[in-house]
Motif scaffolding. Structure first.
Motif, PDB file in Angstrom:
ATOM      1  N   LEU A   1       3.449  10.000  -6.885  1.00  0.00           N
ATOM      2  CA  LEU A   1       2.842   8.707  -6.588  1.00  0.00           C
ATOM      3  C   LEU A   1       3.243   7.676  -7.641  1.00  0.00           C
ATOM      4  O   LEU A   1       3.570   6.525  -7.314  1.00  0.00           O
ATOM      5  CB  LEU A   1       1.320   8.841  -6.536  1.00  0.00           C
ATOM      6  N   ALA A   2       3.231   8.071  -8.923  1.00  0.00           N
ATOM      7  CA  ALA A   2       3.612   7.156 -10.004  1.00  0.00           C
ATOM      8  C   ALA A   2       5.056   6.697  -9.841  1.00  0.00           C
ATOM      9  O   ALA A   2       5.385   5.527 -10.102  1.00  0.00           O
ATOM     10  CB  ALA A   2       3.408   7.834 -11.351  1.00  0.00           C
ATOM     11  N   GLU A   3       5.922   7.584  -9.394  1.00  0.00           N
ATOM     12  CA  GLU A   3       7.320   7.206  -9.174  1.00  0.00           C
ATOM     13  C   GLU A   3       7.444   6.210  -8.022  1.00  0.00           C
ATOM     14  O   GLU A   3       8.221   5.249  -8.097  1.00  0.00           O
ATOM     15  CB  GLU A   3       8.152   8.460  -8.879  1.00  0.00           C
TER      16      GLU A   3
ATOM     17  N   VAL B   1       0.843  -1.196   0.000  1.00  0.00           N
ATOM     18  CA  VAL B   1       0.000   0.000   0.000  1.00  0.00           C
ATOM     19  C   VAL B   1       0.876   1.243   0.000  1.00  0.00           C
ATOM     20  O   VAL B   1       1.757   1.393   0.845  1.00  0.00           O
ATOM     21  CB  VAL B   1      -0.944   0.015   1.215  1.00  0.00           C
ATOM     22  N   ILE B   2       0.621   2.108  -0.982  1.00  0.00           N
ATOM     23  CA  ILE B   2       1.393   3.349  -1.108  1.00  0.00           C
ATOM     24  C   ILE B   2       0.425   4.522  -1.025  1.00  0.00           C
ATOM     25  O   ILE B   2      -0.634   4.515  -1.662  1.00  0.00           O
ATOM     26  CB  ILE B   2       2.162   3.377  -2.450  1.00  0.00           C
TER      27      ILE B   2
ATOM     28  N   GLY C   1      -5.005  -0.004 -13.214  1.00  0.00           N
ATOM     29  CA  GLY C   1      -4.660   1.026 -12.230  1.00  0.00           C
ATOM     30  C   GLY C   1      -5.841   1.277 -11.324  1.00  0.00           C
ATOM     31  O   GLY C   1      -6.995   1.274 -11.780  1.00  0.00           O
ATOM     32  N   SER C   2      -5.598   1.454 -10.028  1.00  0.00           N
ATOM     33  CA  SER C   2      -6.697   1.750  -9.105  1.00  0.00           C
ATOM     34  C   SER C   2      -6.170   2.583  -7.945  1.00  0.00           C
ATOM     35  O   SER C   2      -5.048   2.367  -7.474  1.00  0.00           O
ATOM     36  CB  SER C   2      -7.346   0.471  -8.576  1.00  0.00           C
ATOM     37  N   VAL C   3      -6.987   3.538  -7.514  1.00  0.00           N
ATOM     38  CA  VAL C   3      -6.627   4.375  -6.368  1.00  0.00           C
ATOM     39  C   VAL C   3      -7.878   4.650  -5.547  1.00  0.00           C
ATOM     40  O   VAL C   3      -9.010   4.531  -6.040  1.00  0.00           O
ATOM     41  CB  VAL C   3      -6.012   5.729  -6.797  1.00  0.00           C
TER      42      VAL C   3
ATOM     43  N   GLY D   1      -2.797   0.210  -4.149  1.00  0.00           N
ATOM     44  CA  GLY D   1      -2.213  -1.053  -3.720  1.00  0.00           C
ATOM     45  C   GLY D   1      -3.053  -1.840  -2.749  1.00  0.00           C
ATOM     46  O   GLY D   1      -2.678  -2.947  -2.363  1.00  0.00           O
ATOM     47  N   LYS D   2      -4.217  -1.315  -2.333  1.00  0.00           N
ATOM     48  CA  LYS D   2      -5.063  -2.028  -1.373  1.00  0.00           C
ATOM     49  C   LYS D   2      -6.308  -2.605  -2.038  1.00  0.00           C
ATOM     50  O   LYS D   2      -6.666  -3.763  -1.807  1.00  0.00           O
ATOM     51  CB  LYS D   2      -5.462  -1.101  -0.227  1.00  0.00           C
TER      52      LYS D   2
END
Length: 715
Positions: free
Chosen positions: A222-224, A3-4, A29-31, A21-22
């Protein structure tokens, strides 16, 4: 789980957090984006490869609210989330319009973005976070994207600009815009305002862009952290440079000549089609599908370049106008005799037939959404049938485009509607587009204004609208701003900018950009040129009707709104609704009542004056307070040995004591009155318990006193 999270400050202590990541890890892709207790889950999936023969991006964007997010169970028979509501469709469109220009032009994979409201904060609107969530989901994927982008709401509240204001503060806003952009550019604007200046609008957009820059930077970081800075490779387009050169050589001059010939939309389309068919015929009968497909694609490129060059080099447009001229306008009101208000507005080859219907409170629209619910008494519906563009198209109800165009017109006209006290009606406007060649939504605004005035609605000021276009040449820096764009100019141009307003200022706008690097100078010039066009159209409209009619149409329903003390609401309704139902049945009027503050607001709706007057009289009688010393026409309700109880107002009885019936002493009540008799009485007093003392004899002439007996005296 890996999880980020990434969070940032809005500049006033409030924070937004992006987590990945959760949840939904099988999506590309999911956020989850969170602000307060509002949480949005955004996912994106894009197929590998593209379908043959597809030369566009098959992108779908869907925003949906889960009722559980607000602790509610959906209404209706199914009791589950069904098709998207208009509100959800409008948010989906806002995100789509911001994302679509950011994908590479040659990327044609089926792509789906889904944004779901999974937790709701009553004071934080989710729509201003949806674009951020969608872009962040793409940023943490390997999908090619020329972003990130973000969307924010900017509002001016108490004289200060605020980003993503609380719902409770929006009521005081004098302007409110949703703005989307990249780190360097603005790509989308939509919103409304209270007749603001062009300079105020530019200032609001600049303020919004500063907040967008912060949000874009957070997505890059965040992408990095996720490690998704390298995107997938793809090859979705065939190419044939030799064929492209051949198409340009054979057709460019012919297309340029047709574009310059000042022909109608239909004639121009036929002429372009003939040029293409003539070229394809030169390739022989046995050309393969790829060659045929590419020939049409390259011919479209020829049209794109020729029409744009004609405008930039010679200042001439497809219909022969220069860049500032608005097409000829004619309008008419009262065209439909049975409608409560109607108007026809025609600008060039775009025409709207618009009606206004006046209804009662019972006609209000019930809104049952997870985040927004309540009632709406102003509706605007926009219809776009196939025949308006000469096409055969099945009528399947309103699509996203119709909902979006109708919403822009609704934003514009609601700003000039009178308040509740001046307008108790539920108003429905319907715009049927009968012809379309550019900006039918702006024709809807103009026709809606005319129809409202024809209906006798006392709008604050007439509203007109204009669609502006832009054509630029990045190499030379040349640009042309186009007033009142055609459909082809919208398709081939770099900007579609719709602005509506009164003589005083802007009330709504919608802008979509297809290029990078729009300078603030160009935006300012576009707004000023739009003002010039808006005022021209407004003057043309005023030649037809310049102010609302003095009264409603004879056949229009009438509504009277009364304000009564809160304590009388129950008396008007009666036990189980008995009194109000009886009044409606006997008068023929429709009556509704609701509590607002310490008052009861009563609306009486009828199609004739007699019914209105009868209902008003009865409600006034119920809600009136008895006045000591006043005379009333009472009704005998019951008879007792000591007098009679007389109803002087509906539900208000007083005692007429036997001693107050006549100046002559009565020994008994037998035969004096019978129940149902109507008698005139005077209210003498009201005691502390509210009991009323009545008198009948006080209204009767007092008999003279008997003369004293004459004494017989002796002479």
């Amino acid at each position: 789980m890996n999880v980020i999270k990434k969070s940032f400050d809005l500049g006033d202590g409030r924070t937004i957090e992006i987590e990945t990541g959760k949840l939904a890890k099988q999506a590309d892709g999911s956020v989850v984006v969170r602000m307060g207790d509002t949480m949005l889950l955004a996912t994106v999936v894009s197929s590998v490869g593209a379908k043959a023969g597809v030369d566009f991006l098959p992108l779908s964007v869907d925003y949906q609210e889960k009722y559980a997010a607000a602790g509610r169970i959906p209404g209706g028979f199914l009791r589950r989330e069904a098709r998207l509501s208009d509100y959800e469709v409008l948010i989906s469109r806002l995100v789509d319009r911001a994302l679509r220009p950011m994908f590479p032009e040659d990327y044609h994979s089926d792509t789906q973005v889904m944004i779901t409201l999974i937790s709701s904060d009553k004071n934080i609107m989710p729509d201003c976070l949806a674009g951020l969530a969608a872009s962040a989901a793409i940023a943490v994927s390997d999908i090619p994207f020329n972003g990130p982008i973000s969307e924010v709401r900017v509002a001016k509240i108490d004289g200060n600009f605020v980003i993503n204001p609380y719902v409770s503060d929006l009521e005081r806003a004098t302007m409110e815009f949703l703005v989307a952009g990249t780190e360097n550019d603005i790509v989308m604007v939509e919103g409304e305002a209270d007749e603001i200046s062009e300079a105020d609008m530019v200032e609001a957009i600049e303020f919004a862009h500063k907040a967008i820059v912060v949000q874009v930077q957070a997505q890059k970081e965040l992408a990095e952290l996720v490690g998704k800075t390298v995107k997938r490779t793809y090859s979705h387009e065939d190419s044939n440079p030799e064929l492209k050169e051949k198409v340009y050589a054979a057709t460019y001059d012919k297309v340029y000549a047709i574009a310059k010939s000042n022909t109608s939309k239909g004639e121009r389309g036929d002429a372009f089609g003939a040029i293409l068919m003539d070229f394809i015929a030169t390739l022989g009968e046995d050309i393969d599908d790829v060659t045929g497909f590419l020939s049409k694609k390259y011919f479209h490129d020829v049209q794109y370049d020729a029409i744009r060059n004609l405008v930039l080099d010679e200042g001439i447009r497809l219909d022969g106008r220069d860049v500032r001229t608005v097409r000829p306008i004619w309008s008419e009101v009262g065209y439909l005799p049975s409608a409560h208000g109607s108007a026809v507005f025609t600008r060039g080859e775009t025409q709207s037939l618009t009606t206004v219907t006046l209804g009662s409170k019972d006609d209000e629209q019930m809104i049952d959404g997870a985040f927004i619910n309540g009632y709406n008494k102003f509706l605007l519906h926009y219809n776009f049938p196939g025949f308006s563009t000469g096409e055969v198209r099945p009528n399947r109800g309103a699509g996203r485009r119709e909902i979006g165009h109708g919403n822009l017109a609704m934003r514009s006209l609601k700003k000039v509607l009178p308040g509740l006290e001046e307008n108790p009606y539920t108003i429905r406007i319907v715009s049927d587009i009968l012809e379309s060649n550019g900006s039918s939504s702006m024709a809807t605004v103009c026709a809606g204004t005319l129809a409202l005035m024809d209906a006798g609605i006392k709008i604050k000021a007439p509203v007109s609208g204009i669609a502006m276009g832009l054509i630029t040449d990045e190499k030379t820096g040349k640009y042309a701003i186009l007033s009142d764009i055609l459909g082809d100019e919208d398709h081939l141009g770099d900007m579609d900018f719709k602005v509506t307003g009164t003589e005083k200022g802007i009330v709504a706008c919608q802008m979509d950009l297809k290029i990078n690097g729009l300078k603030w100078e160009v935006l300012t010039n576009a707004l000023n040129q739009a003002k010039e066009a808006r005022l021209h159209i407004l003057n043309e409209m005023k030649k037809t009707i310049s102010a609302p009619r003095e009264d409603y149409k004879d056949h229009a329903p009438r509504i009277v709104s009364l304000s009564i003390d809160k304590e009388f609401i129950g008396a008007v309704i009666g036990p189980g609704g008995k009194i109000i139902q009886e009044m409606q049945r006997e008068t023929g009027a429709s009556i509704s009542i609701e509590e607002v503050g310490n008052k009861g607001i009563v609306e009486i709706f009828a199609d004739n004056k007699a019914a209105i007057d009868a209902a008003v009289s009865r409600i006034n009688a119920i809600a009136a307070k008895p006045d000591i010393g006043a005379t009333y026409d009472g009704k005998v309700k019951s008879i007792m040995p000591f007098g009679a109880f007389v109803e002087i107002m509906p539900g208000k009885d007083g005692l007429l004591h036997i001693s107050e019936i006549d100046w002559t002493r009565l020994e008994t009540m037998d035969g004096v009155f019978k129940e149902g008799d109507r008698i005139q009485v005077k209210l003498l007093d009201i005691d502390k318990q509210g009991k009323m003392k009545l008198s009948r004899k006080a209204l009767l002439p007092r008999p003279p006193k008997p003369e004293a007996a004459t004494e017989n005296k002796p002479a």
